[in-house]
Write a protein that holds these residues in place. Structure first.
Motif, short mmCIF file in Angstrom:
data_model
loop_
_atom_site.label_atom_id
_atom_site.label_comp_id
_atom_site.label_asym_id
_atom_site.label_seq_id
_atom_site.Cartn_x
_atom_site.Cartn_y
_atom_site.Cartn_z
N THR A 2 0.83 -1.20 0.00
CA THR A 2 0.00 0.00 0.00
C THR A 2 0.87 1.26 0.00
O THR A 2 2.05 1.21 0.33
N VAL A 3 0.25 2.36 -0.35
CA VAL A 3 0.97 3.65 -0.36
C VAL A 3 1.49 3.97 1.04
O VAL A 3 2.63 4.41 1.19
N LYS A 4 0.68 3.73 2.05
CA LYS A 4 1.11 4.02 3.43
C LYS A 4 2.33 3.18 3.80
O LYS A 4 3.25 3.67 4.45
#
Length: 53
Positions: A2-4
């Motif tokens: 994920t981006v996070k």
């Protein structure tokens, strides 16, 4: 990933590379610049992939 998770990895790597437990304002600005470049690269890649048959 994920981006996070990617952002967390990048920030952790930056802290480790700099031997720091916190970031200065200039450190934050450099990281934001790198993340912006990464975001633009990923967006361009996504657009390019959508156009390919």
């Amino acid at each position: 990933m994920t981006v996070k998770a990617i952002l967390a990895t990048i920030l952790t790597d930056e802290l480790t590379r700099r031997g720091m437990s916190s970031l200065t304002r200039s450190d934050c600005e450099e990281i934001v610049e790198r993340l912006t470049e990464l975001e633009l690269t990923l967006a361009a890649r996504e657009i390019s992939n959508k156009r390919e048959p």
